[in-house]
Design a protein around this motif. Structure first.
Motif, short mmCIF file in Angstrom:
data_model
loop_
_atom_site.label_atom_id
_atom_site.label_comp_id
_atom_site.label_asym_id
_atom_site.label_seq_id
_atom_site.Cartn_x
_atom_site.Cartn_y
_atom_site.Cartn_z
N GLU A 35 27.01 12.39 24.33
CA GLU A 35 27.28 12.15 22.93
C GLU A 35 26.28 12.98 21.94
OE1 GLU A 35 27.42 8.07 21.65
OE2 GLU A 35 28.56 7.55 23.62
N PRO A 36 26.66 13.19 20.73
CA PRO A 36 25.48 13.43 19.93
C PRO A 36 24.56 12.57 19.69
CG PRO A 36 27.83 13.85 18.76
CD PRO A 36 27.96 12.95 20.19
N GLY A 37 23.32 13.01 19.52
CA GLY A 37 22.25 12.01 19.49
C GLY A 37 21.61 11.49 20.77
N THR A 38 22.05 12.28 21.93
CA THR A 38 21.46 11.88 23.04
C THR A 38 20.24 12.71 23.77
OG1 THR A 38 23.27 12.88 24.39
CG2 THR A 38 23.46 10.49 23.80
N GLY A 39 19.88 13.72 22.83
CA GLY A 39 18.89 14.29 22.80
C GLY A 39 19.04 15.69 23.79
N LYS A 40 19.85 16.13 23.59
CA LYS A 40 20.55 17.60 24.12
C LYS A 40 19.75 18.74 23.84
CE LYS A 40 24.93 17.37 23.16
NZ LYS A 40 25.00 16.14 22.39
N THR A 41 19.50 18.85 22.49
CA THR A 41 18.85 20.00 22.02
C THR A 41 17.66 19.55 22.05
OG1 THR A 41 20.62 20.42 20.48
CG2 THR A 41 18.46 21.11 19.84
#
Length: 282
Positions: A35-41
């Motif tokens: 999900e967006p906001g799960t710290g991928k970047t």
């Protein structure tokens, strides 16, 4: 490289640490979804910080072409300089612009290369990078040179699942899905960002946050980054704990909800729930 164990600023779960170290051992790109906001970047940034490697970031857009990651030849600038009699035109190398892969392959020390949001680009984009990421080399036709990585960089690729990635590309990656943090992990994340924060405030805010995420019909569930923004506002506004206590989070809009709810449909959904709950006979 040393084994990745997370950093003081980044709470890495056991399975995420295993995934990072497995990708490095296999010398394959690490494909991270979630999900967006799960710290991928942020993961790529923290891997670089943890191992003391430089970070090279390639932010992919809908118009990005794979060739741009290798190099671009500016024929227009060369033609213009030729018309002006500029001696630079005699060396075609003056008009070759290096891309992020070229930069990563030729960096003095092996970097972490982040290819961020690969699913935003055209469906052919991942396939067009297969050979270069496999062999860690590519040919520059204009100058007849081969750019080759002396040592393989650590490649982290993120995707928000906006479109399916080709099977041939997936086969060459080590895949990891970052699940949305459970409450215990989220409390550790909050503690990293707000050391010593009042536990009662966190506990109540968590109850509301996770209840909001469970509301049926929600268009966009609030993410980790939105929870952190919300807590920052609650602390800044010195929100009394009573405001968060003794309320049904599914039947009223949370205070400072603009940090959690990011579109009008979701705000209207909560307003409707609040209206319905007021109409029920007490």
């Amino acid at each position: 490289m040393h084994r990745f164990e997370g950093t003081a600023r980044y709470v890495a779960t056991d399975d995420l640490r295993v995934a990072v170290n497995a990708a490095v051992t296999l010398r394959r790109p690490l494909l991270v979804k979630g999900e967006p906001g799960t710290g991928k970047t942020v993961l790529a940034q923290e891997i670089a910080a943890a191992i003391g490697a430089p970070l090279i970031e390639w932010a992919v857009k809908s118009t990005t072409k794979a060739q741009q990651g290798l190099y671009e030849y500016d024929a227009v600038a060369r033609l213009r300089d030729g018309q002006l009699g500029d001696p630079r035109v005699n060396d075609i190398g003056n008009y070759i612009r290096r891309g992020k892969l070229w930069e990563a392959f030729t960096h003095p020390t092996p970097p972490v290369l982040l290819i961020d949001e690969i699913d935003k680009a055209d469906i052919e984009f991942p396939n067009d990078l297969l050979q270069e990421l496999d062999r860690m080399e590519f040919h520059v036709y204009e100058t007849k040179e081969t750019v080759r990585a002396a040592e393989r960089p650590i490649v982290v690729i993120t995707s928000n699942n906006e479109k399916e990635l080709p099977d041939a590309f997936l086969r060459r990656c080590f895949f990891h899905y970052i699940a949305f943090p459970d409450r215990e992990t989220m409390e550790r994340i909050v503690e990293v960002h707000f050391p010593g924060i009042q536990r009662m405030l966190v506990s109540r805010a968590m109850e509301i946050f996770y209840a909001v995420r469970e509301v049926p019909g929600l268009k966009k569930k609030p993410s980790t980054s939105e929870l952190l923004d919300w807590l920052k506002l609650l602390l800044h506004e010195d929100m009394p704990l009573e405001v968060l206590q003794n309320r049904d989070p599914t039947k009223a809009i949370p205070p400072l909800h603009g940090a959690l709810l990011k579109n009008e449909q979701d705000v209207m959904l909560f307003e409707r729930l609040a209206f319905l709950s007021r109409r029920k006979p007490g």
